[in-house]
Write a protein that holds these residues in place. Structure first.
Motif, PDB file in Angstrom:
ATOM      1  N   UNK B 120       0.838  -1.200   0.000  1.00 43.92           N
ATOM      2  CA  UNK B 120       0.000   0.000   0.000  1.00 43.92           C
ATOM      3  C   UNK B 120       0.872   1.249   0.000  1.00 43.92           C
ATOM      4  N   UNK B 121       1.843   1.256   0.897  1.00 47.11           N
ATOM      5  CA  UNK B 121       2.729   2.414   0.967  1.00 47.11           C
ATOM      6  C   UNK B 121       3.473   2.609  -0.342  1.00 47.11           C
ATOM      7  N   UNK B 122       3.897   1.506  -0.934  1.00 47.20           N
ATOM      8  CA  UNK B 122       4.710   1.613  -2.133  1.00 47.20           C
ATOM      9  C   UNK B 122       3.878   1.915  -3.373  1.00 47.20           C
ATOM     10  N   UNK B 123       2.566   1.746  -3.282  1.00 52.17           N
ATOM     11  CA  UNK B 123       1.776   1.939  -4.491  1.00 52.17           C
ATOM     12  C   UNK B 123       1.019   3.259  -4.487  1.00 52.17           C
ATOM     13  N   UNK B 124       0.694   3.746  -3.309  1.00 57.63           N
ATOM     14  CA  UNK B 124      -0.177   4.902  -3.311  1.00 57.63           C
ATOM     15  C   UNK B 124       0.343   6.105  -2.543  1.00 57.63           C
TER      16      UNK B 124
END
Lengths: 429, 302, 343
Positions: B120-124
């Motif tokens: 999640x952190x890396x995608x958004x």
């Protein structure tokens, strides 16, 4: 990277916290010495057969005599020891008692600091074992204790020999080769070999070396870990000539030595091959591999034949033994006492009755029931020199390299020289 | 070909989660293609090669050793159930099964929780070094856990995790993170920004969006990574072999391999044990397979 | 075809952005895209809070990963630079001595070659097979879902269990031999595991059995992502079934195939369990792989320094492959993905 610095710091903190939390969780089976009660883990290679039962009974009996000591028997397949013991000794929690073959292999383990020096604790009783205990000493200190001794020779089926018209076992290599021919003519596989495990191959090459090399040369080679004497080359050549007569079973490269009815031991046990060059544990290994109850009376033994023109003595024997070592975390004197118990005459007699070899304690020799084993014992006593298997006599990495090189040679690759080179290379590493 | 590219550009229905397996926008049969008999033949061969060895293992577990030696390919003559019965009533099967299940469950939960958070952190989110971080995780794909066995063993010893289920579950989870993040990140990226904005407008925090909208929408991918993580963990052989000294803690593959060497002459029993040990994996898989194709669809688009 | 593989890059030009209702609308971009850089930081939320969120989200995974994956690699690299038996102190520093020794050992080289053979064989066999079966099973036939499940089943079996199973099946006079004889192919019977020249290929067959389902499932997933309208449009344009497959389906499967290739190669370089249990790398190293070599030399010979060097070398080989692959093959696929989202 400003935005990452904070996460990075937190990460390191988190990792440290994780590690600390993990420290708290219970590690393993350290011998708990709470209120004097002690549990010792015991790694043996008796995963099947009578010896397995003998060990279990010994553990129970010892506990009855010493209620504060519980022995936990953990059978481990023989071939798994080479993978499990090294990392176990490097860890902080090795097994308390484990299978020990002595020699240079034992010496390799000493620097771990985990192998217990039993000299003091065994001084009172190790004498009954006699000179055999020396093979488990390193620099004069007793780091292991033997429970049985072995001699390698030919185990053969009298019925199949008779079928092929062989009346007496061969005494020379030439006679062995002609007997092989007779067996083949009778559609019998002459010799089974468990090449997959590598060390059975080594028995062959080493015996050729024993017949080609004078005793002094052998002793010097062991001491200096050096196979450069020319007789070792000759041994390789002789082996090649012998193998050219195709004495082994088909597909021998993939045959294990002890595991399953398709192993070399299983083949002889079930009458699929006439003989095997093996240690005297073979009858005990063969028994569970077959339903033939008359196997023991069918088996016979003869020593490795003489080779004409060989500079070595025709009666030098290849042998070794099994024993156990205690590790330093193990509770003392409980561990040493248990090893003493195993070498006591009653237990030794049971070990002998399992047909796994010759007793370490000579007092138990009378319990040998198998005539063939009595023959082996006598031969062992009469032998001018018993050479320990090379891979045990050498430091472990050298021994492993030697076995691997011989196995490759058996597969038709490499040369007599490559075996010697492998040893020299491994030693210098 | 202009028509095709137009269709490609506007006809795509791929915003959002992938369609489940089997939903093909076909308009029904046109004609019987000549490929159909070939298909059936190929299917037959497929079934044969895949299933027959498995069947052999199951069926021959019902034979005695003598029967196997004389005829490996026939059906058992009397169906002898004592091998299966013996195993099913002894700890020899259930204990390793339980051990495997516990470790796999711990590893899977860890991977799911930590992996989805990180993905999640890396995608958004945007932050400097994001792609570098992602690449760091991706690099983990290249290091086989077996090659790390040696230093892992020594490290586990130092922190006291030898002979403990955590000593196996933690490394498994760690090594499962790369594939998890590699699969989850593109999946999470596909979810439209409007959903997130709408959530914000409704007063939700970003974390709230994560928990209440994103995760449910990512379910196919989550199931995929969960299955992968579970299977990878269940599979492990070398690490448990090194970490566990007491037989009572062995995992199932370890127990099967051990059983084979210990009772090697008892082929029928080994086959029964092997058959039983395949059941949990197969059962789990049949249960989860509906989601698998959907999950992979998201991954291959990324 | 310009269309193939560039669908990520292609999308931004097409499509329109619907007018969103909220005041923040102006900052948002089009369908399916992430907000651009400016839109990422909400004016209403303090950056500290966002930083905290990031830390909470990333730290645990990072900690686990660094602790259990990266640290062992680093430690192994360091241990590999010492001549260390595994006991006590690390022993004398030896620089690249161990590494050089590994690379010059003919047995390691042989193992590396075996891995390469496995890589090539896996691609040559599993790709057409997986693709072909996926194409066939993508058609409407009865029991399609069942067949897909079946093909994938071997993949979920533990490697060790598969190894034990095939070890028994391939015994001389065992199931495989008896089956061949039963269908009259008795002449094909070989010593599957004992024949030096055959054993590696026997292992490849076992690995194919285990892993081909994975290729099939990945291809199927890729096929699912191709809209059916394309083929219909092609049929309208007069293309035959095969032509449509060749010119539309296959190229569109490009990214899928490339991902599978990557995973397959990396997996093939790491083969261990099956080989170890079935042959132990033998006979005479005829089936050894880099990881079986590692276990043999790293654990069994009390040469932990040397073993660590082997581990690091295996890692580097995979790493170099990945770098090259990323640069030359995957770049087209990820180019759009990387630039599009970050903005």
């Amino acid at each position: 990277m400003r935005s990452l610095r904070k996460p990075a710091a937190v990460t390191i903190a988190a990792a440290a916290a994780l590690a600390l939390a993990a420290c708290g969780s219970s590690g393993g089976s350290t011998p708990s010495s709470s209120n004097g009660k002690v549990t010792l883990t015991w790694w043996t290679n008796a995963t099947a057969g009578q010896l397995k039962t003998v060990w279990q009974q010994a553990a129970v009996a010892f506990h009855t005599a010493h209620p504060n000591v519980t022995i936990q028997v953990e059978p481990l397949q023989n071939e798994a020891f080479t993978t499990k013991v090294p990392p176990a000794l490097a860890s902080s929690n090795p097994p308390d008692i484990y299978q020990q073959w002595g020699g240079g292999q034992e010496a390799t383990q000493i620097p771990s600091g985990k192998v217990a020096d039993l000299s003091k604790l065994s001084s009172g009783w190790i004498g009954q074992v006699g000179s055999a205990a020396q093979a488990w000493q390193v620099n004069g200190k007793q780091y292991g204790v033997p429970y049985d001794l072995h001699t390698v020779g030919f185990w053969y089926r009298k019925d199949l020999f008779a079928k092929a018209g062989i009346t007496t076992p061969p005494a020379t290599l030439a006679a062995l080769e002609s007997d092989d021919a007779k067996l083949k003519a009778a559609h019998i596989v002459p010799i089974a070999v468990g090449s997959k495990d590598k060390w059975p191959d080594a028995f062959w090459w080493e015996y050729f070396a024993l017949r080609e090399c004078p005793t002094a040369t052998l002793k010097a080679a062991m001491k200096s870990v050096n196979l450069s004497a020319s007789c070792f080359m000759q041994a390789g050549d002789q082996l090649k000539t012998f193998m050219a007569t195709k004495p082994f079973q088909g597909g021998f490269l993939g045959t294990p030595s002890q595991v399953g009815a398709g192993s070399s031991a299983g083949m002889v046990a079930n009458g699929k091959a006439a003989m095997e060059l093996q240690g005297d544990w073979d009858p005990g290994v063969m028994a569970p591999l077959t339903s033939d109850k008359k196997l023991n009376s069918t088996l016979g033994w003869f020593p490795f034949p003489a080779i004409s023109g060989g500079a070595g003595s025709p009666t030098t024997t290849l042998g070794g033994g099994d024993g156990f070592s205690c590790t330093t975390p193990a509770a003392e004197p409980a561990c040493a006492q248990f090893l003493q118990y195993i070498d006591s005459t009653p237990v030794q007699k049971k070990v002998v009755a399992a047909n796994v070899g010759l007793p370490a304690n000579p007092a138990a020799a009378s319990a040998l029931s198998l005539p063939a084993l009595k023959q082996v014992l006598a031969y062992n006593h009469a032998a001018p020199y018993v050479q320990t298997y090379f891979d045990i006599a050498f430091p472990t990495s050298v021994g492993q390299a030697l076995d691997a090189a011989i196995a490759t040679y058996f597969a038709g690759q490499g040369s007599p020289q490559s075996i010697i080179t492998a040893v020299n290379q491994a030693k210098s590493q | 070909m202009t028509d095709v590219s137009t269709i490609l550009a506007t006809g795509s229905s791929r915003s959002g989660p992938a369609r489940p397996a089997g939903a093909q926008p076909r308009r029904g049969w046109r004609r019987i293609s000549p490929l159909t008999p070939v298909t059936y033949l190929a299917a037959l061969v497929l079934v044969g090669v895949t299933v027959v060895p498995l069947l052999f293992v199951f069926v021959d577990g019902f034979k005695t050793n003598a029967q196997i030696n004389s005829s490996a390919t026939g059906l058992p003559h009397p169906w002898d159930t004592h091998n299966y019965a013996q195993l099913l009533t002894s700890a020899a099967f259930w204990q390793p099964l339980e051990n495997s299940a516990v470790i796999a469950a711990i590893a899977t939960v860890l991977v799911l929780v930590l992996g989805s958070m990180a993905a999640f952190a890396l995608s958004r989110y945007e932050f400097r070094g994001r792609e570098g971080l992602f690449l760091l995780f991706a690099v983990g794909l290249l290091f086989p856990i077996n090659a790390a066995a040696l230093p892992l063993y020594l490290m586990l010893d130092k922190i006291g995790l030898l002979d403990s289920p955590l000593g196996v579950a933690l490394p498994e989870a760690a090594f499962g993170l790369p594939i998890t993040i590699v699969i989850l990140r593109p999946f999470m990226r596909e979810i439209p920004g409007e959903l997130e904005d709408a959530a914000v407008v409704d007063g939700a925090t970003r974390i709230g969006f994560f928990l209440r909208i994103l995760l449910p929408l990512s379910r196919p991918a989550l199931v995929t990574v969960a299955v992968l993580a579970f299977v990878q963990s269940w599979n492990q052989y070398l690490i448990p072999l090194l970490v566990f000294t007491s037989q009572g803690r062995f995992t199932l593959p370890l127990a099967v391999a051990n059983f084979q060497t210990q009772y090697a002459q008892n082929t029928a029993s080994i086959l029964a044990f092997t058959a039983l040990s395949m059941l949990p994996a197969l059962g789990c898989f049949i249960f989860a397979q509906r989601y698998l194709v959907g999950g992979f669809t998201g991954a291959v688009k990324g | 075809m310009a269309v193939a593989g560039d669908k990520d890059v292609g999308v931004p030009q097409a499509g329109t952005s619907p007018a969103p209702p909220s005041p923040v609308a102006g900052r948002l971009s089009r369908v399916g895209r992430l907000p651009g850089p400016g839109a990422g930081s909400r004016r209403s939320r303090p950056r500290l809070r966002r930083r905290l969120e990031l830390v909470v989200l990333l730290a645990p995974a990072l900690a686990l990963f660094v602790g259990f994956v990266l640290l062992p690699i680093v430690l192994a690299a360091w241990d590999g630079m010492h001549r260390w038996t595994g006991f006590g102190s690390l022993g004398p520093f030896a620089g690249l001595y161990n590494y050089r020794l590994v690379l010059s050992d003919p047995v390691f080289r042989e193992s590396f070659v075996h891995n390469l053979i496995i890589v090539v064989a896996s691609i040559l066999i599993q790709l057409p097979l997986g693709l072909g079966v996926a194409l066939l099973l993508n058609r409407r036939i009865r029991g399609r879902a069942f067949l897909r499940t079946l093909a994938f089943a071997p993949f979920v079996l533990p490697y060790a269990t598969t190894a034990v199973m095939w070890l028994l099946l391939l015994q001389p006079g065992g199931f495989v031999d008896q089956s061949l004889k039963a269908v009259g192919l008795g002449g094909l019977v070989q010593l599957w595991l004992a024949n030096l020249h055959l054993v590696l290929y026997t292992m490849i067959a076992v690995l194919t059995w285990q892993f081909f389902g994975f290729a099939m499932i990945l291809m199927l997933a890729g096929l699912q992502g191709i809209p059916g309208e394309l083929r219909e449009a092609a049929a309208l344009d007069g293309a035959s079934g095969w032509q449509a497959t060749r010119r539309i389906t296959l190229p569109l499967l490009g990214p899928t195939i490339r991902i599978w290739l990557f995973l397959s190669v990396v997996g093939s370089l790491q083969v261990f369990d099956q080989v170890w249990i079935m042959t132990g790398g033998g006979p005479a190293n005829a089936s050894s792989t880099m990881v079986t070599y590692l276990v043999q030399h790293g654990f069994q010979s009390y040469e932990f320094g040397y073993g660590s060097a082997v581990a690091v070398i295996i890692f580097l080989i995979c790493f170099i492959f990945a770098l090259l692959y990323q640069r030359f093959v995957l770049r087209r696929d990820t180019r759009g993905a990387l630039t599009r989202a970050v903005g």
